[in-house]
Motif scaffolding. Structure first.
Motif, short mmCIF file in Angstrom:
data_model
loop_
_atom_site.label_atom_id
_atom_site.label_comp_id
_atom_site.label_asym_id
_atom_site.label_seq_id
_atom_site.Cartn_x
_atom_site.Cartn_y
_atom_site.Cartn_z
N GLY A 124 0.82 -1.21 0.00
CA GLY A 124 0.00 0.00 0.00
C GLY A 124 0.85 1.25 0.00
O GLY A 124 0.55 2.23 -0.69
N LYS A 125 1.92 1.21 0.76
CA LYS A 125 2.80 2.37 0.84
C LYS A 125 3.41 2.70 -0.52
O LYS A 125 3.55 3.87 -0.89
CB LYS A 125 3.90 2.08 1.88
CG LYS A 125 4.97 3.14 2.00
CD LYS A 125 4.42 4.46 2.48
CE LYS A 125 5.58 5.45 2.66
NZ LYS A 125 5.09 6.85 2.67
N ARG A 126 3.77 1.67 -1.28
CA ARG A 126 4.36 1.92 -2.59
C ARG A 126 3.37 2.63 -3.51
O ARG A 126 3.73 3.52 -4.27
CB ARG A 126 4.78 0.59 -3.24
CG ARG A 126 5.95 -0.09 -2.56
CD ARG A 126 6.27 -1.41 -3.25
NE ARG A 126 6.83 -1.20 -4.57
CZ ARG A 126 8.14 -1.20 -4.84
NH1 ARG A 126 9.00 -1.42 -3.88
NH2 ARG A 126 8.57 -0.97 -6.07
N ILE A 127 2.12 2.24 -3.45
CA ILE A 127 1.10 2.86 -4.30
C ILE A 127 0.90 4.32 -3.88
O ILE A 127 0.88 5.23 -4.71
CB ILE A 127 -0.23 2.09 -4.19
CG1 ILE A 127 -0.04 0.68 -4.74
CG2 ILE A 127 -1.34 2.82 -4.92
CD1 ILE A 127 -1.18 -0.26 -4.40
N VAL A 128 0.78 4.50 -2.58
CA VAL A 128 0.57 5.86 -2.07
C VAL A 128 1.72 6.78 -2.48
O VAL A 128 1.52 7.92 -2.87
CB VAL A 128 0.42 5.79 -0.53
CG1 VAL A 128 0.76 7.12 0.11
CG2 VAL A 128 -0.99 5.36 -0.16
N GLU A 129 2.92 6.25 -2.43
CA GLU A 129 4.07 7.08 -2.83
C GLU A 129 3.99 7.47 -4.29
O GLU A 129 4.36 8.58 -4.67
CB GLU A 129 5.38 6.36 -2.54
CG GLU A 129 5.83 6.64 -1.13
CD GLU A 129 7.20 6.09 -0.80
OE1 GLU A 129 7.85 5.49 -1.68
OE2 GLU A 129 7.60 6.28 0.36
N LYS A 130 3.52 6.55 -5.11
CA LYS A 130 3.40 6.89 -6.54
C LYS A 130 2.31 7.94 -6.76
O LYS A 130 2.46 8.84 -7.58
CB LYS A 130 3.11 5.64 -7.34
CG LYS A 130 4.31 4.72 -7.40
CD LYS A 130 4.17 3.74 -8.52
CE LYS A 130 5.45 2.92 -8.62
NZ LYS A 130 5.33 1.87 -9.65
N ILE A 131 1.23 7.79 -6.03
CA ILE A 131 0.16 8.79 -6.14
C ILE A 131 0.69 10.15 -5.72
O ILE A 131 0.49 11.16 -6.40
CB ILE A 131 -1.05 8.38 -5.27
CG1 ILE A 131 -1.70 7.10 -5.82
CG2 ILE A 131 -2.07 9.51 -5.18
CD1 ILE A 131 -2.81 6.54 -4.96
N ARG A 162 -4.05 10.83 -14.66
CA ARG A 162 -2.78 10.11 -14.55
C ARG A 162 -2.85 9.00 -13.49
O ARG A 162 -2.10 8.04 -13.57
CB ARG A 162 -1.66 11.09 -14.23
CG ARG A 162 -1.36 12.05 -15.37
CD ARG A 162 -0.15 12.92 -15.06
NE ARG A 162 1.05 12.12 -14.83
CZ ARG A 162 2.19 12.62 -14.35
NH1 ARG A 162 2.26 13.91 -14.05
NH2 ARG A 162 3.22 11.84 -14.17
N LEU A 163 -3.69 9.17 -12.52
CA LEU A 163 -3.85 8.11 -11.51
C LEU A 163 -4.64 6.93 -12.07
O LEU A 163 -4.78 5.90 -11.42
CB LEU A 163 -4.59 8.64 -10.27
CG LEU A 163 -3.90 9.73 -9.46
CD1 LEU A 163 -4.73 10.08 -8.24
CD2 LEU A 163 -2.50 9.30 -9.05
N ILE A 201 0.50 3.83 -11.04
CA ILE A 201 0.55 3.77 -9.58
C ILE A 201 0.65 2.34 -9.05
O ILE A 201 0.52 2.11 -7.85
CB ILE A 201 -0.69 4.45 -8.95
CG1 ILE A 201 -1.97 3.71 -9.31
CG2 ILE A 201 -0.77 5.91 -9.36
CD1 ILE A 201 -3.17 4.17 -8.45
N ALA A 202 0.89 1.39 -9.96
CA ALA A 202 0.97 -0.01 -9.54
C ALA A 202 2.12 -0.19 -8.55
O ALA A 202 3.16 0.45 -8.68
CB ALA A 202 1.19 -0.90 -10.76
N VAL A 211 -0.55 -6.41 -10.10
CA VAL A 211 0.58 -5.93 -10.89
C VAL A 211 0.20 -6.01 -12.38
O VAL A 211 -0.30 -7.04 -12.84
CB VAL A 211 1.84 -6.76 -10.59
CG1 VAL A 211 2.99 -6.40 -11.52
CG2 VAL A 211 2.23 -6.59 -9.13
N PRO A 212 0.42 -4.94 -13.14
CA PRO A 212 -0.11 -4.89 -14.51
C PRO A 212 0.44 -5.95 -15.47
O PRO A 212 -0.31 -6.47 -16.28
CB PRO A 212 0.27 -3.49 -15.01
CG PRO A 212 0.68 -2.71 -13.82
CD PRO A 212 1.02 -3.66 -12.72
#
Length: 577
Positions: free
Chosen positions: A46-53, A187-188, A471-472, A527-528
């Motif tokens: 979750g943290k990785r996604i939030v950082e990308k956002i 973009r999100l 944001i993946a 993951v895409p």
RNA sequence: CGGGGCGUAGCGCAGUGGCUUAGCGCGUCUGCUUUGGGAGCAGAAAGUCGCGGGUUCGACCCCCGCCGCCCCGACCA
């Protein structure tokens, strides 16, 4: 990242407390864990996604000349006393005292904090406009947190504040910010975010927009037409109602024993609810002043529109005692005989522009037939305006088509604040002539965790989220099927190293689980791109490639695979630039 | 803040006033077998039965109080 070491276990069963899609997948996929009601820890995924956002938001804020700052979560109460909000905001503001008994608070928004900065750092017209923003924790002691990360008590918010010499300058910037927000949500990877005009309030001149992510679990109602050229929230929505006024018939008093509600009266007299007029009494919560409302029986009053029309901030239903005191009879209240000088009378267009309505007689067990506003209320002081709540299917004010109600999550909000805070807190600048003026302010918020949950709501299948590449948590997942057979493990290790070396973010399922087990986890992680390596495909020097959310798989040659995959990732990423 | 529901192992649940030493499934650990959509067998670890009080010879179970979580509504800078 090797999956064998990834913290945040996947859960096979739906957690019993989760009802919405994003809530279920956030827990099942190991993105977040509940600590207390509305308070979550984020796990690595979750943290990785939030950082990308946050990264995307940061880019777009910087692009419109924002400067990132960081203000404290804990503020002294005195700052909020300056703006007056320490007293006016309710218990959602968490107040406490420090060791010296000094009143403190957890900031739920940072107008006061940022004005504290602006009034010392900005003083000249030469420095304006200026925009400061931060991505930081907010605390709001919500009465009812719900739906996982959709509505929480502690959350991360991007909040931005702009300072301008005048309203015109604010409006130019506000428009730029609106565009930046549209870019951010696109973009999100949100499939549908509508900016809708929100309640402009009673101050006049204030403009605000809400950005609503359309999805079924949304808390708010968004009202649009088919092509979405009309968009509004429920509070300010209007419709192109057309009313017909038949030839007026003579007023006639009729007995309606015990019939009080519109339904009862209409049924008793054999008319439709649109042939009746409904009297509703409101009271100013603060002053107790009475407001008498007449609206056609088939409509409901929109309290926000009413409040705006009579310039009263907060209204409540009047109690029977207050109604009686005003000379009306609850259940049989009537506009006839009410003194417009004692009570504020508001007549909705639906009642004013229709005719021959059944209305109360201000006498128990009696109503009038054939009330006609022009004739029967002639000379009475009253305000005729639109205070009706829009109903699904009502005609759109732009196209005339039936209006559509959708559910939406408010993921962003932009607001022209004006001088509300700069005046009360003494935030001024000197103009060219050395004259002092309060700065004109705008504020702009995005809920980061809520945005993540909203993407999940909009992009998922029955097995899990389908993250947009932008944001993946990882861009590519490698699944090693029987890693200890036929060199599978070695190929995967090499591929993992090569891709990582090329800057691709790889999640490597190196656990040697059953294939089905790995695929299920992969679906939950969303993951895409997925690369499946097994003895079967390796025998032909190939691996399987699959996009998350797609049924079809294709084969890619091992030869130069890392470079090929990186190219595909980059192409996919470019869609979100 | 009003209404409703639920608190038993990490998760999902069952359970009865005393043969329960509190079970079942999933997960976890060990071993063997397995490997393309959540495998099989054998064994193992893991629980202040939300907290406090009461009733009782005896309470996870009955009563009272409290706390927590979820859902609906009110509220929401």
């Amino acid at each position: 990242m090797r999956m064998s070491k990834l913290v945040g276990r996947r859960i096979k069963e739906d957690p019993k407390d989760a009802k919405t899609v994003s809530h279920k997948f956030l827990i099942r996929g190991g993105y977040a864990r509940l600590v207390s009601a509305g308070i979550y820890s984020l796990l690595p995924t979750g943290k990785r996604i939030v950082e990308k956002i946050e990264g995307i938001i940061r880019e777009e804020m910087n692009r419109i000349d924002g400067q990132e700052v960081l203000m404290p979560v804990v503020l002294p109460a005195e700052l909020w006393q300056e703006s007056g909000r320490y007293e006016t905001v309710g218990s959602e503001l968490l107040r406490f005292k420090d060791r010296n008994d000094k009143p403190m608070l957890l900031a739920m928004t940072h107008e006061e904090g940022v004005v504290h900065l602006a009034r010392t750092e900005l003083g000249s017209y030469k420095q304006l406009p200026a925009m400061l923003y931060q991505i930081q924790t907010k605390y709001r002691d919500e009465a009812r947190p719900r739906a996982g990360l959709i509505r929480v008590r502690e959350f991360t918010m991007k909040d931005a504040y702009s300072f301008h010499p005048d309203q015109a300058d604010l409006e130019v910037y506000y428009h730029r910010c609106h565009e930046a927000y549209e870019r951010i949500f696109r973009r999100l990877g949100m499939t549908e975010v509508l900016s809708i005009e929100a309640n402009s309030g009673m101050m006049g001149g204030k403009v605000s927009h809400e950005f609503m992510a359309i999805c079924d679990c949304g808390e708010d109602t968004v009202i649009t037409n088919k092509d979405r050229s009309y968009r509004a929230n429920r509070e300010i929505a209007v419709a192109a109602w057309k009313f017909e006024k038949p030839a007026a018939l003579p007023l006639e008093k009729v007995s309606t024993p015990g019939k009080k509600t519109i339904e009862e009266v209409a049924e008793f007299l054999g008319v439709q609810s649109e042939n009746t007029g409904k009297a509703v009494f409101y009271q100013d919560t603060r002053t107790g002043e009475l407001v008498f409302v007449l609206i056609r029986g088939d409509f409901e009053v929109n309290e926000t529109k009413l409040g705006n029309a009579v310039r009263i901030g907060e209204l409540k239903f009047a109690d029977d005692a207050a109604i009686l005191a005003a000379g009306a009879v609850p259940g049989y209240a009537s506009p006839l005989g009410v003194d417009g000088k004692k009570v504020k009378i508001v007549v909705d267009r639906s009642a004013a522009e229709s005719g021959n309505l059944v209305v109360g007689a201000n006498e128990a067990d009696f109503h009038y037939r054939n009330f006609n506003f022009d004739r029967d209320l002639a000379g009475v002081e009253c305000l005729v305006t639109d205070i009706a709540a829009v109903r699904e299917g009502d005609p759109c004010p732009v196209t005339g088509e039936p209006l559509i109600f959708s559910r939406g999550i408010e993921v962003g909000n932009i607001f022209q604040l004006g001088t509300r805070y700069t005046e009360s807190m003494g935030c001024t600048y000197l103009d060219r002539d050395g004259k002092s003026h309060p700065m004109v302010m705008g504020c702009y918020g995005i809920g980061v965790g809520r945005a993540m949950a909203s993407v999940m709501e909009q992009a998922h299948d029955e097995y899990g989220p389908v993250w947009p590449m932008s944001i993946a948590p990882w861009q590519v997942e490698i699944c090693a099927i029987t890693p200890d057979k036929d060199g599978v493990g070695g190929v995967c290790d090499r591929l993992y190293d090569e891709l990582s070396g090329l800057g691709v973010e790889v999640l490597y399922d190196d656990r040697g689980e059953k294939a089905g087990s790995m695929f299920s986890d992969a679906d939950l992680l969303g993951v895409p791109f997925r690369l499946v390596v097994s003895p079967k495909t390796l025998a032909e020097s190939q691996v399987e490639f699959k996009r998350r959310g797609s049924r079809d798989a294709e084969r890619l040659s091992l030869e130069g695979l890392a470079g090929v995959v990186r190219g595909m990732v980059e192409r996919e990423l470019s869609l979100y630039q």
